[in-house]
Write an enzyme that holds these catalytic residues in place. Structure first.
Site, PDB file in Angstrom:
ATOM      1  N   ASP A  29       0.842  -1.285  -0.079  1.00 19.27           N
ATOM      2  CA  ASP A  29       0.005  -0.007   0.047  1.00 19.27           C
ATOM      3  C   ASP A  29       0.836   1.110   0.010  1.00 19.27           C
ATOM      4  O   ASP A  29       0.709   1.978  -0.948  1.00 19.27           O
ATOM      5  CB  ASP A  29      -0.875   0.018   1.174  1.00 19.27           C
ATOM      6  N   GLU A 289       1.923  -6.777  -5.399  1.00 21.38           N
ATOM      7  CA  GLU A 289       1.503  -5.990  -6.646  1.00 21.38           C
ATOM      8  C   GLU A 289       2.834  -5.235  -7.126  1.00 21.38           C
ATOM      9  O   GLU A 289       3.175  -5.315  -7.999  1.00 21.38           O
ATOM     10  CB  GLU A 289       0.572  -4.902  -6.288  1.00 21.38           C
TER      11      GLU A 289
HETATM   12  O1  TRH Z   1       4.556  -6.166   0.729  1.00 24.98           O
HETATM   13  P1  TRH Z   1       3.496  -6.631  -0.011  1.00 24.98           P
HETATM   14  O2  TRH Z   1       2.817  -8.027   0.160  1.00 24.98           O
HETATM   15  O3  TRH Z   1       2.436  -5.830  -0.414  1.00 24.98           O
HETATM   16  C1  TRH Z   1       1.008  -5.730  -0.684  1.00 24.98           C
HETATM   17  C2  TRH Z   1      -0.040  -5.281   0.384  1.00 24.98           C
HETATM   18  O4  TRH Z   1      -0.129  -6.512   1.181  1.00 24.98           O
HETATM   19  C3  TRH Z   1      -1.365  -5.042   0.030  1.00 24.98           C
HETATM   20  O5  TRH Z   1      -2.147  -4.836   0.767  1.00 24.98           O
HETATM   21  C4  TRH Z   1      -1.688  -6.349  -0.924  1.00 24.98           C
HETATM   22  O6  TRH Z   1      -3.166  -5.881  -1.437  1.00 24.98           O
HETATM   23  C5  TRH Z   1      -0.908  -6.668  -2.019  1.00 24.98           C
HETATM   24  O7  TRH Z   1       0.288  -6.907  -1.514  1.00 24.98           O
HETATM   25  C6  TRH Z   1      -1.403  -7.577  -2.786  1.00 24.98           C
HETATM   26  O8  TRH Z   1       4.028  -6.730  -1.560  1.00 24.98           O
HETATM   27  P2  TRH Z   1       4.333  -5.545  -2.836  1.00 24.98           P
HETATM   28  O9  TRH Z   1       3.183  -5.130  -3.098  1.00 24.98           O
HETATM   29  O10 TRH Z   1       5.459  -6.010  -3.673  1.00 24.98           O
HETATM   30  O11 TRH Z   1       4.993  -4.240  -1.900  1.00 24.98           O
HETATM   31  C7  TRH Z   1       6.335  -4.359  -1.585  1.00 24.98           C
HETATM   32  C8  TRH Z   1       6.906  -2.982  -1.520  1.00 24.98           C
HETATM   33  O12 TRH Z   1       8.248  -3.274  -0.608  1.00 24.98           O
HETATM   34  C9  TRH Z   1       7.375  -2.603  -2.883  1.00 24.98           C
HETATM   35  O13 TRH Z   1       7.106  -1.303  -2.912  1.00 24.98           O
HETATM   36  C10 TRH Z   1       8.976  -2.768  -2.956  1.00 24.98           C
HETATM   37  C11 TRH Z   1       9.303  -2.681  -1.453  1.00 24.98           C
HETATM   38  N1  TRH Z   1      10.431  -3.122  -1.059  1.00 24.98           N
HETATM   39  C12 TRH Z   1      11.572  -2.344  -0.640  1.00 24.98           C
HETATM   40  O14 TRH Z   1      11.645  -1.109  -1.028  1.00 24.98           O
HETATM   41  N2  TRH Z   1      12.562  -2.657  -0.413  1.00 24.98           N
HETATM   42  C13 TRH Z   1      12.719  -4.061   0.120  1.00 24.98           C
HETATM   43  O15 TRH Z   1      13.848  -4.552   0.617  1.00 24.98           O
HETATM   44  C14 TRH Z   1      11.806  -5.085  -0.152  1.00 24.98           C
HETATM   45  C15 TRH Z   1      11.901  -6.467   0.015  1.00 24.98           C
HETATM   46  C16 TRH Z   1      10.631  -4.621  -0.803  1.00 24.98           C
END
Ligand code: TRH
Length: 398
Positions: A29, A289
């Protein structure tokens, strides 16, 4: 279909924008809202504020965040800690464009203030990414407020020209190209994350997944593999499998080699460095996402761990994605289905097939990027829609 059009902001005067973001769980999010905020500021020259309810999660992906500050400025964006639904807002507090991320219920007093503002703001509800076709029927739909003279519109990301497209910064390709054509920069980046020269020279896989992914089975197959493989796991991810492999707490810096496999725990890195990590690895396991979309831009083979939903709805979504993305990529599809528990498989055979198919998967990544970007990027499409709402013409939008 904008009500009370006489009160609307002239399109050329859409200068301020507020995003309301509630962190439901994990990092997606805030990850998406922060990425969008930065792009709107940089490429569309808007004055952006981001109201977010969980500064601690925000800090994991953006270390500049002060988790205690009620108000702060980061990268030209005003970040406000959204503590509760209370607060007295006046029309002066309302931006030209108001974004409600994922139906997060913006404070009632803010909505009242929106209705009293002259001119009235554009109000958009940004939805999550899904691969299903129904999205095309809901994208840009109006939702009139039951009581107030305001209309909110739904705006969906997606892969087709009947959706808003995907977030993609205008200099992303250039940055990726520069980084991927400079082995020295890649090695220096990985060394800074703690990798040894041998790990840098090995096959590298980044692993970002939910706790229920079958990571232990994959580790086992890699351990029995023929060539050295380094798996880079962000702290807190696949914690049980990592702990079992390491026989120690999976904290940043922990590592262990067994057989052909080295598992190394990385600290969570800032969002731009996460892109670099994806660009530097040979294969990326991503989830949710935002990391899923970033892996699509990285030009490397990836495996998506989809967010689980009741009644295995996510299996349907995964199949819908594979149908679009992976015609002819049998090993890519098989790996994705087994990783997500849709079907069973033999991990060693799956991995062997996936690696053999890697050049084809990488070629597909390039075509896919071109296809999806042909409809424009999400932020630009959203701004075009906002301008159309302001001019009262919503018929011929992207
Ligand atoms: O963390 P996620 O599982 O997030 C989302 C939310 O849970 C949301 O509510 C749900 O609807 C959706 O999943 C399906 O995975 P996502 O979307 O990949 O987000 C992770 C974020 O973290 C992304 O912007 C990348 C960032 N990130 C970093 O900046 N540094 C890191 O070291 C890592 C591993 C990720």
């Amino acid at each position: 279909m904008v009500e009370h059009q006489d009160m609307s902001v002239p399109a050329s005067q859409l200068r301020t924008l507020t995003i309301f973001c509630k962190v439901v769980d994990n990092f997606g999010d805030i990850g998406i809202c922060w990425r969008l905020a930065k792009q709107l500021r940089r490429e569309h020259e808007l004055d952006v504020s981001l109201r977010v309810d969980d500064l601690r999660s925000f800090r994991r992906i953006c270390p500049q965040v002060d988790a205690e500050a009620a108000r702060q400025h980061i990268d030209g964006i005003t970040v406000l800690h959204w503590k509760n639904q209370e607060g007295r807002f006046t029309p002066d507090d309302v931006a030209d464009i108001v974004i409600e991320f994922f139906g997060c219920d913006i404070p009632p007093s803010y909505i009242e203030a929106m209705s009293r503002r002259d001119p009235r703001p554009v109000w958009l509800n940004l939805e999550g990414l899904t691969t299903e076709e129904w999205v095309e029927g809901c994208h840009r739909l109006p939702s009139p407020h039951p009581r107030l003279p305001l209309t909110k519109h739904f705006f969906f990301p997606g892969f087709t020209d009947r959706t808003g497209g995907l977030l993609h910064e205008d200099d992303l390709e250039e940055q990726r190209f520069r980084f991927q054509s400079a082995p020295g920069a890649q090695s220096a980046f990985l060394a800074e994350l703690g990798l040894t020269a041998a790990e840098i020279a090995s096959q590298k896989v980044s692993l970002f997944c939910y706790s229920y992914a079958p990571a232990a089975a994959l580790f086992d197959a890699w351990e029995r593999g023929n060539a050295p493989l380094t798996c880079l796991v962000p702290e807190g991810v696949a914690a049980d499998a990592a702990r079992a492999f390491l026989e120690a707490d999976p904290v940043a810096g922990a590592m262990r080699t067994r057989g052909a496999l080295t598992v190394r725990i990385l600290p969570f890195v800032a969002q731009p460095d996460y892109d670099r990590l994806l660009w530097a690895c040979d294969v990326n396991f991503v989830r949710g996402e935002d990391s899923f979309v970033r892996a699509q831009w990285a030009g490397k083979p990836f495996v998506w761990h989809i967010y689980a939903q009741d009644e295995n709805l996510h299996h349907k979504k995964l199949r819908a994605f594979l149908q679009r993305y992976a015609p002819g990529l049998e090993d890519f599809a098989a790996m994705s289905l087994v990783w997500n528990g849709v079907q069973d498989g033999d991990w060693q055979a799956l991995w062997k097939g996936f690696v053999a198919e890697a050049p084809k998967i990488a070629a597909r990544a390039e075509d896919w990027r071109r296809e999806v970007l042909a409809i424009g990027d999400f932020a630009s499409n959203m701004m075009a829609f906002a301008r159309q709402l302001q001019s009262g013409n919503t018929e011929n939008t992207v």
